[in-house]
Design a protein around this motif. Sequence first.
Motif, PDB file in Angstrom:
ATOM      1  N   ARG A 184       0.838  -1.201   0.000  1.00  0.00           N
ATOM      2  CA  ARG A 184       0.000   0.000   0.000  1.00  0.00           C
ATOM      3  C   ARG A 184       0.875   1.254   0.000  1.00  0.00           C
ATOM      4  NH1 ARG A 184      -4.488  -1.742   4.600  1.00  0.00           N
ATOM      5  NH2 ARG A 184      -5.370  -3.525   3.461  1.00  0.00           N
ATOM      6  N   ALA A 185       0.217   2.397  -0.115  1.00  0.00           N
ATOM      7  CA  ALA A 185       0.936   3.657  -0.311  1.00  0.00           C
ATOM      8  C   ALA A 185       1.965   3.936   0.787  1.00  0.00           C
ATOM      9  CB  ALA A 185      -0.059   4.809  -0.407  1.00  0.00           C
ATOM     10  N   LYS A 186       1.581   3.776   2.043  1.00  0.00           N
ATOM     11  CA  LYS A 186       2.489   4.131   3.143  1.00  0.00           C
ATOM     12  C   LYS A 186       3.739   3.269   3.112  1.00  0.00           C
ATOM     13  CE  LYS A 186       2.670   4.850   8.148  1.00  0.00           C
ATOM     14  NZ  LYS A 186       1.900   4.837   9.421  1.00  0.00           N
ATOM     15  N   LEU A 187       3.584   1.975   2.894  1.00  0.00           N
ATOM     16  CA  LEU A 187       4.740   1.079   2.833  1.00  0.00           C
ATOM     17  C   LEU A 187       5.627   1.433   1.646  1.00  0.00           C
ATOM     18  CD1 LEU A 187       6.297  -1.415   3.827  1.00  0.00           C
ATOM     19  CD2 LEU A 187       4.844  -2.807   2.331  1.00  0.00           C
ATOM     20  N   LYS A 188       5.035   1.716   0.512  1.00  0.00           N
ATOM     21  CA  LYS A 188       5.815   2.074  -0.679  1.00  0.00           C
ATOM     22  C   LYS A 188       6.639   3.342  -0.439  1.00  0.00           C
ATOM     23  CE  LYS A 188       3.003   0.128  -4.438  1.00  0.00           C
ATOM     24  NZ  LYS A 188       2.156   0.493  -5.595  1.00  0.00           N
ATOM     25  N   VAL A 189       6.019   4.329   0.201  1.00  0.00           N
ATOM     26  CA  VAL A 189       6.730   5.579   0.513  1.00  0.00           C
ATOM     27  C   VAL A 189       7.921   5.283   1.419  1.00  0.00           C
ATOM     28  CG1 VAL A 189       6.568   7.799   1.722  1.00  0.00           C
ATOM     29  CG2 VAL A 189       4.732   7.074   0.176  1.00  0.00           C
ATOM     30  N   PHE A 190       7.687   4.509   2.462  1.00  0.00           N
ATOM     31  CA  PHE A 190       8.736   4.123   3.417  1.00  0.00           C
ATOM     32  C   PHE A 190       9.916   3.455   2.698  1.00  0.00           C
ATOM     33  CE2 PHE A 190      10.198   0.485   6.144  1.00  0.00           C
ATOM     34  CZ  PHE A 190      10.900   1.221   7.083  1.00  0.00           C
ATOM     35  N   LEU A 191       9.628   2.473   1.867  1.00  0.00           N
ATOM     36  CA  LEU A 191      10.691   1.725   1.185  1.00  0.00           C
ATOM     37  C   LEU A 191      11.404   2.582   0.146  1.00  0.00           C
ATOM     38  CD1 LEU A 191       8.825  -1.688   0.695  1.00  0.00           C
ATOM     39  CD2 LEU A 191      10.544  -1.130   2.427  1.00  0.00           C
ATOM     40  N   GLU A 192      10.645   3.426  -0.546  1.00  0.00           N
ATOM     41  CA  GLU A 192      11.248   4.297  -1.572  1.00  0.00           C
ATOM     42  C   GLU A 192      12.218   5.294  -0.933  1.00  0.00           C
ATOM     43  OE1 GLU A 192      11.522   5.478  -5.688  1.00  0.00           O
ATOM     44  OE2 GLU A 192      10.876   3.682  -4.629  1.00  0.00           O
ATOM     45  N   ILE A 193      11.821   5.866   0.190  1.00  0.00           N
ATOM     46  CA  ILE A 193      12.699   6.823   0.886  1.00  0.00           C
ATOM     47  C   ILE A 193      13.934   6.114   1.420  1.00  0.00           C
ATOM     48  CG2 ILE A 193      12.889   8.318   2.918  1.00  0.00           C
ATOM     49  CD1 ILE A 193      11.321   9.634   0.679  1.00  0.00           C
ATOM     50  N   LEU A 194      13.755   4.949   2.038  1.00  0.00           N
ATOM     51  CA  LEU A 194      14.892   4.214   2.590  1.00  0.00           C
ATOM     52  C   LEU A 194      15.883   3.811   1.510  1.00  0.00           C
ATOM     53  CD1 LEU A 194      13.759   1.672   5.358  1.00  0.00           C
ATOM     54  CD2 LEU A 194      15.068   3.777   5.632  1.00  0.00           C
ATOM     55  N   ARG A 195      15.380   3.331   0.374  1.00  0.00           N
ATOM     56  CA  ARG A 195      16.302   2.824  -0.655  1.00  0.00           C
ATOM     57  C   ARG A 195      17.090   3.944  -1.336  1.00  0.00           C
ATOM     58  NH1 ARG A 195      14.968   1.716  -6.293  1.00  0.00           N
ATOM     59  NH2 ARG A 195      13.208   2.987  -6.967  1.00  0.00           N
ATOM     60  N   GLY A 196      16.602   5.186  -1.199  1.00  0.00           N
ATOM     61  CA  GLY A 196      17.296   6.282  -1.860  1.00  0.00           C
ATOM     62  C   GLY A 196      18.088   7.209  -0.960  1.00  0.00           C
ATOM     63  N   ILE A 197      17.958   7.047   0.371  1.00  0.00           N
ATOM     64  CA  ILE A 197      18.462   8.074   1.293  1.00  0.00           C
ATOM     65  C   ILE A 197      19.971   8.285   1.212  1.00  0.00           C
ATOM     66  CG2 ILE A 197      18.803   6.573   3.310  1.00  0.00           C
ATOM     67  CD1 ILE A 197      17.222  10.087   3.362  1.00  0.00           C
ATOM     68  N   PHE A 198      20.745   7.265   0.854  1.00  0.00           N
ATOM     69  CA  PHE A 198      22.197   7.422   0.763  1.00  0.00           C
ATOM     70  C   PHE A 198      22.674   7.693  -0.661  1.00  0.00           C
ATOM     71  CE2 PHE A 198      22.082   4.707   4.722  1.00  0.00           C
ATOM     72  CZ  PHE A 198      22.568   5.688   5.570  1.00  0.00           C
ATOM     73  N   LYS A 199      21.749   7.894  -1.585  1.00  0.00           N
ATOM     74  CA  LYS A 199      22.125   8.075  -2.992  1.00  0.00           C
ATOM     75  C   LYS A 199      22.209   9.552  -3.361  1.00  0.00           C
ATOM     76  CE  LYS A 199      20.527   3.609  -4.698  1.00  0.00           C
ATOM     77  NZ  LYS A 199      19.853   2.901  -5.795  1.00  0.00           N
ATOM     78  N   GLY A 200      23.067   9.841  -4.321  1.00  0.00           N
ATOM     79  CA  GLY A 200      23.269  11.225  -4.759  1.00  0.00           C
ATOM     80  C   GLY A 200      22.052  11.810  -5.446  1.00  0.00           C
ATOM     81  N   ASP A 201      21.267  10.971  -6.126  1.00  0.00           N
ATOM     82  CA  ASP A 201      20.061  11.438  -6.819  1.00  0.00           C
ATOM     83  C   ASP A 201      18.814  11.231  -5.962  1.00  0.00           C
ATOM     84  OD1 ASP A 201      20.143   8.686  -6.964  1.00  0.00           O
ATOM     85  OD2 ASP A 201      19.473   8.567  -9.051  1.00  0.00           O
ATOM     86  N   PHE A 202      18.963  11.433  -4.661  1.00  0.00           N
ATOM     87  CA  PHE A 202      17.861  11.169  -3.730  1.00  0.00           C
ATOM     88  C   PHE A 202      16.589  11.929  -4.093  1.00  0.00           C
ATOM     89  CE2 PHE A 202      15.410  12.600  -0.032  1.00  0.00           C
ATOM     90  CZ  PHE A 202      14.900  11.376   0.374  1.00  0.00           C
ATOM     91  N   VAL A 203      16.719  13.131  -4.638  1.00  0.00           N
ATOM     92  CA  VAL A 203      15.536  13.947  -4.954  1.00  0.00           C
ATOM     93  C   VAL A 203      14.577  13.177  -5.869  1.00  0.00           C
ATOM     94  CG1 VAL A 203      14.766  16.009  -6.203  1.00  0.00           C
ATOM     95  CG2 VAL A 203      16.610  16.187  -4.560  1.00  0.00           C
ATOM     96  N   ASP A 204      15.114  12.347  -6.760  1.00  0.00           N
ATOM     97  CA  ASP A 204      14.255  11.541  -7.636  1.00  0.00           C
ATOM     98  C   ASP A 204      13.442  10.527  -6.828  1.00  0.00           C
ATOM     99  OD1 ASP A 204      15.246  12.864  -9.846  1.00  0.00           O
ATOM    100  OD2 ASP A 204      16.801  11.370 -10.252  1.00  0.00           O
ATOM    101  N   TYR A 205      14.065   9.963  -5.801  1.00  0.00           N
ATOM    102  CA  TYR A 205      13.363   9.008  -4.935  1.00  0.00           C
ATOM    103  C   TYR A 205      12.299   9.727  -4.106  1.00  0.00           C
ATOM    104  CZ  TYR A 205      17.011   5.659  -6.126  1.00  0.00           C
ATOM    105  OH  TYR A 205      17.851   4.819  -6.806  1.00  0.00           O
ATOM    106  N   PHE A 206      12.635  10.905  -3.640  1.00  0.00           N
ATOM    107  CA  PHE A 206      11.693  11.713  -2.861  1.00  0.00           C
ATOM    108  C   PHE A 206      10.471  12.049  -3.713  1.00  0.00           C
ATOM    109  CE2 PHE A 206      10.251  15.883  -1.149  1.00  0.00           C
ATOM    110  CZ  PHE A 206       9.952  15.489   0.145  1.00  0.00           C
TER     111      PHE A 206
END
Length: 307
Positions: free
Chosen positions: A170-192
């Motif tokens: 569901r939406a909340k879980l997807k948001v959580f996982l998307e933010i976590l998987r991108g937080i250490f990446k240089g292109d984090f804004v795309d994940y956000f």
Amino acid sequence: MSNINNPHDKFFKETLTDLETSKDFIKNYLPVELLNIINLDKLQIEKDSFIDEKLEEVFSDLLYKVEIQDQEGYLYFLLEHKSYHSSKTALQLLKYMLRIWETKFKKGEKDKLPIIIPLVIYHGQREWDATLNLADLLVDIPEVVTKYIPNYQYLLYDLPRYNRSQIKGRAKLKVFLEILRGIFKGDFVDYFKGALIVLEELEDKEKGIEYFEVVVRYVMSAKEDLSVSDLKSVTKEISSERSDELMTIAERLREEGKREGKREGKREGKEEVAKNLLKMNLNLKEIEKATGLSEEKILEIKKKVVN
């Protein structure tokens, strides 16, 4: 034990202590053969943490009580939240599982040990290449002694290696996982941005606003090279309403930062506080007042933050 000052720990627990979201993760990511024998209607969160205090900056954990084939059992979630992983995670997990079993024995709850299924969620930069099996950490084992050697395997979720189609639920879980998987990446804004698009799918708008604040607070605490203006520009692309919410949250963070600055300014760590306030776009006078540092010193710190 609580590592409340760790933003990864706070985000992990604020999200997965919501039973609907933790059930959503389990339904979407546990192997089918396990789901078939687990009764999620009996899912409960246990309050204890089993991590060594000195490792709280590296790991977070959550323990869920479930029913496994009509018997008491547990799902033990370990979040590894440094930018690179430990090669000895299987050993760490075993230590924490032993603590869980010891706790249950001390309480005199059961004569037999309950089943514990261990899961590791990892969101670091380096690809996970550590073994999932405890026995692989040992020297070469002669076949005749294998039955005397303890062994187990844990489930691994190496989030940065997932593509967007593998982010399920569901939406909340997807948001959580998307933010976590991108937080250490240089292109984090795309994940956000991707997470914001998904967040708009939440039917309960009040919950959407609440969780948006959880996300923003995590991002601003964990992503040192990101400013409010960076987030505002991408948020405005998705929703002007969400952009207004962002600025309201940012203002609250500024006020909290100023209050914290006044407290921290009386102790060591003034420069760290000034750095955080600069990231929140406070002006020099406000930072001077909050920390007691000179304008010259704040400008010096500002150069380091920009660079």
